[in-house]
Design an enzyme around this catalytic site. Structure first.
Site, PDB file in Angstrom:
ATOM      1  N   GLU A  74      42.068 -12.624  10.340  1.00  0.00           N
ATOM      2  CA  GLU A  74      42.238 -12.673  11.794  1.00  0.00           C
ATOM      3  C   GLU A  74      42.448 -11.303  12.421  1.00  0.00           C
ATOM      4  O   GLU A  74      43.156 -11.175  13.427  1.00  0.00           O
ATOM      5  CB  GLU A  74      43.390 -13.617  12.160  1.00  0.00           C
ATOM      6  CG  GLU A  74      43.107 -15.063  11.806  1.00  0.00           C
ATOM      7  CD  GLU A  74      44.183 -16.037  12.264  1.00  0.00           C
ATOM      8  OE1 GLU A  74      45.271 -15.572  12.676  1.00  0.00           O
ATOM      9  OE2 GLU A  74      43.946 -17.248  12.200  1.00  0.00           O
ATOM     10  N   GLU A 134      40.596 -20.993   7.058  1.00  0.00           N
ATOM     11  CA  GLU A 134      41.932 -21.472   7.430  1.00  0.00           C
ATOM     12  C   GLU A 134      41.732 -22.668   8.347  1.00  0.00           C
ATOM     13  O   GLU A 134      41.026 -22.568   9.356  1.00  0.00           O
ATOM     14  CB  GLU A 134      42.735 -20.372   8.120  1.00  0.00           C
ATOM     15  CG  GLU A 134      44.200 -20.709   8.317  1.00  0.00           C
ATOM     16  CD  GLU A 134      44.992 -19.484   8.765  1.00  0.00           C
ATOM     17  OE1 GLU A 134      44.823 -18.412   8.151  1.00  0.00           O
ATOM     18  OE2 GLU A 134      45.749 -19.604   9.739  1.00  0.00           O
TER      19      GLU A 134
END
Length: 810
Positions: A435, A538
């Protein structure tokens, strides 16, 4: 269409095999000594604490691994991101004796992990400083050793910027420490790389690259011999080569050999060989390393997904942080073995190391258990992310973090992570970031202002934030390092902002692209980027997220957030951490775990739990609690998770409503039932035969403590006894609402190191021998003291009597 094939034979390395081979100097020329015991420790900063003459008599004596943060106390004035637990600065010291007869040896000290900003000294001399708390490293002590005398090792650890992570990190020397003695001519540390350019059912063509080091001022000639040994202790392949080394030279030597009828490493059968690498000089053995080896192939295809050993499969993965509840970040093999075995029993076949490298023990266990590993290096690159201080996504964030040393150390840390771990058969991808493209945290891009982009986590383009175009250049540099040191596996990353990143060169720098929580873009981006290999890096627990994997060949897997509850990333006080795990902090299966088992496991299973129909807070169908405690006549929703064809529900032996078939639209079954006290039972059927059963009952008064050891025997050297506790009523049923205080005492060669009840809001003392159970259960951790014998562990609580467990320590 893009298809990637990675073929290789890989080693299981601990210090490039040095720890797995604790042979004596006389037999191998190499000695490994774990030096975890009897360190001196003190919190605070001390002038001249690195010097041998410093007086540490008043300091605490302890054994490693050690995490001082988890000792607390919890404090609402501390940061929620790191679990309201303290950081600070501290020192460790230890005295070692080095015999005069070792003066011709090379002596290294190896640290598996110190969090963070560690500086290591020997006899007052600084050996260096490493800021990254997750990277292993070693130093050469030889120039500073006083042979035949006492030598002082001192380590300063600076975690004063304690809000430096989005999750709990711990503080201190939380992994093992070793001394390594070698001859002047030896295999370099992390100096073996083993691959196979071709594997078939009949044979594997193997290649070993060995870095050998001559630290003398004289040219030498040596012989390197590799022996490949099967599970029957038979040598099935061998390679010998004579090598000339110049003075002070490190040389990489390549040798090839054939392994006939190789037994492949797989999820179901994690077959491991031994590789013995030996160095001879004038027919005398001067160094030897024995390592475990696995043989397998990896395949990645943009249309058909992932294959292991040529067989297509879905990756059923979980993300894991590195703490172990009340034990903090301290790494114990037995504790992680139980946790990983419990995850695999749910049908899990892969782990993502969110978001940092792990201890060697962790990868060794995954190799042995048959779990794939997505190994991840970084959570942030050149700029810090937001760190929440007063609750998750609440208030004004802080910006401490690893970004401060990324420019200076990032490439070095990645290189050393790859070199240490590249030989584990379980590792199947390298992730260079998680991220880092989170929109506006920190990077931004004009595309975020475009209507209808369907990008989560965005409030539009923020021109004062760093330009997202920077991502591509950094990713290319990091990917190049991975490919230089291990071209046998793909480079990946977890993208939080694929819409933004697609406008940059970032995805193109990767071999395989992970999407975090962006299932709705799978089909669209598969069509737009047909060469892109995609998976969920994720994901949430919800059923549609799994269907996006199950029903699309081009999405090869997912990684659920998370496999186990973890400290840090906490809510507003009181909150120890985040509760999204399939297992709780104590490693017990939660409703989320049973639901995931119903989706992932091939073994017939069934579970029933309940939700209050008039309470939206408790209405999550994936978190139905195993509780049958309500008011008479109250309508209760009973939720059943199963992989059976049909399910039947009984209340006090009477069938409730009709038998229901598995619901492929929802992934679970439910009944609305008026409450009556007693026993609620769910039965699963395949081909109209009962194959699975689960029962819950109305709580009665707590009556007894049921204690069961995970293993009845542990190692005296490094074992941890794990004893699971359950409060039962007089009928032998678990009492879900029990919260009794338990006292633990131990006699014999065990000492208590933690009691974990998994209560996310219990901010009390976790350093004593008392703890309240939560949901009627708890786990006790007791560490071997180094002696052998039988230990007796007793659990007491007022009104419940005693429960006694004996553990053999051998």
């Amino acid at each position: 269409m893009r298809s990637l094939n990675f073929i290789g034979t890989f080693l299981l390395l601990l210090l490039a095999g040095y720890v797995t081979c604790q042979a004596s100097e006389s037999s191998t020329g190499r000695t490994i000594e774990k030096i975890d015991n009897n360190w001196k420790f003190a919190k605070g900063d001390y002038n001249s604490a690195e010097r041998p003459e410093f007086d540490d008599a008043a300091w605490r004596t302890l054994d490693l691994p050690h995490d001082w943060s988890v000792e607390g106390p919890y404090n609402p004035e501390l940061a929620s991101c790191t679990g309201y637990l303290p950081g600070g600065t501290a020192w460790y010291r230890k005295t070692i004796d080095v015999a005069a007869g070792q003066k011709d040896k090379k002596i290294y000290i190896y640290f598996e992990g110190i969090y963070r900003n560690s500086e290591v000294f020997i006899n007052g001399h600084s050996l260096g400083m490493r800021p990254n708390g997750y990277i292993s490293y070693f130093y050469d002590l030889s120039p500073f050793i006083k042979f035949g005398q006492k030598n002082t090792i001192a380590v300063r650890v600076d975690h004063s910027e304690s809000a430096d992570s989005r999750w709990y990190t711990g503080s201190g020397i939380y992994r093992d420490v070793y001394l390594i003695y070698t001859n002047a001519i030896h295999i370099a540390l992390w100096g073996i790389y083993f691959t196979a350019p071709d594997i078939t059912d009949k044979q594997a063509s193997a290649r070993v690259e060995t870095a050998v080091q001559n630290t003398t001022n004289t040219p030498v000639t040596i012989e390197i011999i590799h022996e490949f040994i099967d599970s029957q202790n038979q040598t099935v392949a061998k390679s010998e080569k004579e090598v000339a080394l110049a003075a002070s030279e490190v040389k990489n030597v390549t040798q090839d050999f054939i392994v006939d009828q190789p037994q492949l490493w797989s999820i179901e059968h994690p077959c491991l060989y031994l590789l013995r690498t030996s160095i001879f000089q004038k027919q005398k053995l001067i160094d030897s390393v024995v390592e475990k080896v696995g043989i397998r192939t990896l395949g990645f295809d943009a249309n058909t997904g992932f294959s292991l050993n040529g067989k297509s499969m879905k990756v059923k993965g979980v993300c894991l942080h590195h703490d172990s509840g009340c034990l903090g970040s301290a790494v114990y093999r037995d504790v992680w073995q139980r946790r990983l075995e419990n995850l695999k029993a749910l049908g899990c076949n892969a782990i993502r190391t969110s978001h940092n490298p792990r201890s060697s023990i962790f990868y060794e266990l995954c190799d042995e258990l048959g779990l794939l590993v997505l190994d991840e290096a970084f959570d942030e690159w050149e700029f810090p992310k937001k760190k929440w201080l007063k609750g998750w996504n609440v208030g004004t964030p802080g910006f401490q973090g690893a970004a401060e040393f990324f420019e200076a150390w990032g490439q070095t840390d990645l290189r050393e992570m790859i070199r240490r771990d590249r030989n584990h058969p379980s590792i199947f991808m390298w992730s260079i970031g998680n991220e880092v493209d989170y929109p506006n945290d920190p990077y931004s891009h004009p595309i975020l202002d475009k209507e209808g982009i369907d990008q989560q986590h965005t409030s539009g383009y923020l021109p004062d934030q760093p330009d997202a175009e920077r991502l591509g250049g950094i990713a290319k540099k990091l990917a190049a390092i991975v490919r230089e040191y291990d071209p046998s596996r793909p480079v990946t990353a977890g993208l939080a902002g694929p819409v933004m990143s697609n406008e940059t060169e970032y995805p193109g720098a990767l071999d395989v692209v992970g999407y975090n929580y962006t299932e709705r873009r799978y089909a669209r981006d598969h069509k737009t980027y047909p060469e892109r290999v995609l998976y969920g890096s994720e994901n949430r627990h919800d059923y549609p997220a799994w269907l996006a994997v199950r029903d699309n060949d081009y999405i090869f897997g997912q990684f659920i957030w998370t496999g186990i509850d973890y400290l840090g990333e906490a809510l507003a006080w009181p909150s120890r951490g985040f509760g999204s795990g399939l297992l709780d902090l104590g490693g017990f299966k939660k409703p989320l775990g049973y639901f995931r088992e119903s989706l992932w496991s091939d073994r017939p299973m069934i579970y029933c739990g309940t939700n209050q129909m008039n309470n939206r807070r408790h209405a999550n169908p994936y978190q139905a609690l195993p509780s049958w405690n309500y008011k008479d006549g109250e309508m209760v929703r009973v939720v059943v998770y199963t992989n059976c064809e049909k399910a039947r529900l009984l209340l006090n032996g009477q069938q409730i409503s009709e038998i229901k078939e598995y619901d492929n639209e929802k992934g679970f079954l439910s009944w609305d039932v008026p409450f009556k006290p007693g026993k609620l039972e769910a039965i699963g059927y395949n081909t109209d035969k009962p194959v699975a059963q689960y029962t819950i009952a109305t709580d009665k008064a707590p009556d007894s403590i049921q204690a069961k050891a995970w293993k009845n025997a542990i190692s005296h050297a490094e074992g941890v006894a794990q004893i699971e506790l359950q409060i039962d009523d007089k009928n032998g049923n678990p009492v879900f609402l029990a919260n009794n205080e338990i006292t633990c005492t131990a006699t014999g060669p065990l000492k208590l190191i933690g009691l974990e009840a998994s209560n996310p809001a219990d901010m009390g003392d976790y350093t004593d021998n008392k703890q309240n159970v939560y949901h009627g259960r708890m786990i006790a951790y007791l560490r071997a003291t180094g002696k052998q014998g039988v230990a007796t562990v007793t659990f007491t609580s007022p009104g419940l009597g005693d429960s006694v467990v004996e553990i053999e320590v051998k």
